[in-house]
Design an enzyme around this catalytic site. Structure first.
Site, mmCIF file in Angstrom:
data_model
loop_
_atom_site.group_PDB
_atom_site.id
_atom_site.type_symbol
_atom_site.label_atom_id
_atom_site.label_comp_id
_atom_site.label_asym_id
_atom_site.label_seq_id
_atom_site.Cartn_x
_atom_site.Cartn_y
_atom_site.Cartn_z
ATOM 1 N N CYS A 1 -49.241 22.829 6.471
ATOM 2 C CA CYS A 1 -50.051 23.304 5.353
ATOM 3 C C CYS A 1 -49.280 23.100 4.047
ATOM 4 O O CYS A 1 -48.131 22.653 4.044
ATOM 5 C CB CYS A 1 -50.403 24.781 5.545
ATOM 6 S SG CYS A 1 -48.975 25.895 5.376
ATOM 7 N N GLU B 1 -43.070 26.078 11.190
ATOM 8 C CA GLU B 1 -42.162 25.258 10.393
ATOM 9 C C GLU B 1 -41.167 26.115 9.616
ATOM 10 O O GLU B 1 -39.971 25.811 9.585
ATOM 11 C CB GLU B 1 -42.946 24.400 9.385
ATOM 12 C CG GLU B 1 -43.960 23.472 10.006
ATOM 13 C CD GLU B 1 -45.373 24.036 10.061
ATOM 14 O OE1 GLU B 1 -46.318 23.261 9.819
ATOM 15 O OE2 GLU B 1 -45.534 25.238 10.363
ATOM 16 N N CYS C 1 -45.934 25.065 3.933
ATOM 17 C CA CYS C 1 -44.885 24.457 4.756
ATOM 18 C C CYS C 1 -44.420 23.131 4.163
ATOM 19 O O CYS C 1 -43.228 22.817 4.199
ATOM 20 C CB CYS C 1 -45.366 24.304 6.189
ATOM 21 S SG CYS C 1 -45.585 25.914 6.999
ATOM 22 N N HIS D 1 -44.876 30.839 9.589
ATOM 23 C CA HIS D 1 -45.406 29.676 10.297
ATOM 24 C C HIS D 1 -44.276 29.047 11.100
ATOM 25 O O HIS D 1 -43.089 29.237 10.789
ATOM 26 C CB HIS D 1 -45.968 28.657 9.310
ATOM 27 C CG HIS D 1 -47.240 29.073 8.662
ATOM 28 N ND1 HIS D 1 -48.059 28.188 7.993
ATOM 29 C CD2 HIS D 1 -47.854 30.290 8.558
ATOM 30 C CE1 HIS D 1 -49.110 28.821 7.522
ATOM 31 N NE2 HIS D 1 -49.004 30.100 7.847
#
Length: 150
Positions: free
Chosen positions: A83, A55, A86, A53
């Protein structure tokens, strides 16, 4: 343009880069004292890595640059609400502040589905700000999914 808008604009550039690579268009930037330490974009499809992701990619780059897995005193700018995965990485990295653009009603762990950083049982929590360039961040996501459905 305030500082949060300026760095969120950079995160949007990363989101557009993700879009250009066929990824879900999320971008992230990590900043300390007004200096960008790292940028990241969603790369899960490209890397065949469900953890890639925006992040996580930015956190990995910042940690490498800092030669430290802890990133105190930093702010993470991300175009979409983080999420659970993360949010956990943000806690582990000791990121001080999270600024995001659009909410994620299906997976958001800051305000939407969960309020991860409100859990005082955690050994670290980040301050948060939501809605920075929310319209722009939301439009790139909704446009992406609208095109996927056609």
């Amino acid at each position: 343009m305030d500082e949060d808008d300026r760095f969120m604009t950079m995160a949007l550039e990363e989101a557009r880069e993700a879009l250009d690579h066929g990824e879900v268009p999320v971008g992230a930037v990590i900043v300390r004292d007004g200096t960008v330490l790292a940028r990241g974009r969603n790369s899960s499809i490209e890397l065949n890595d469900p953890t890639a992701h925006a992040e996580i990619c930015a956190i990995r780059r910042a940690a490498e640059k800092e030669n430290n897995y802890r990133l105190p005193g930093t702010t993470l700018y991300v175009t979409v609400e983080p999420c659970v995965m993360c949010a956990g990485a943000i806690v582990q990295a000791r990121i001080s502040r999270v600024v995001y653009g659009a909410t994620d009603p299906k997976g958001g762990a800051v305000d939407s589905l969960y309020r991860f950083f409100d859990d005082r049982k955690l050994n670290h929590v980040a301050d948060t700000r939501s809605g920075v360039l929310e319209r722009e961040c939301g439009e790139i996501m909704s446009g992406f999914f609208r095109r996927k459905r056609v």
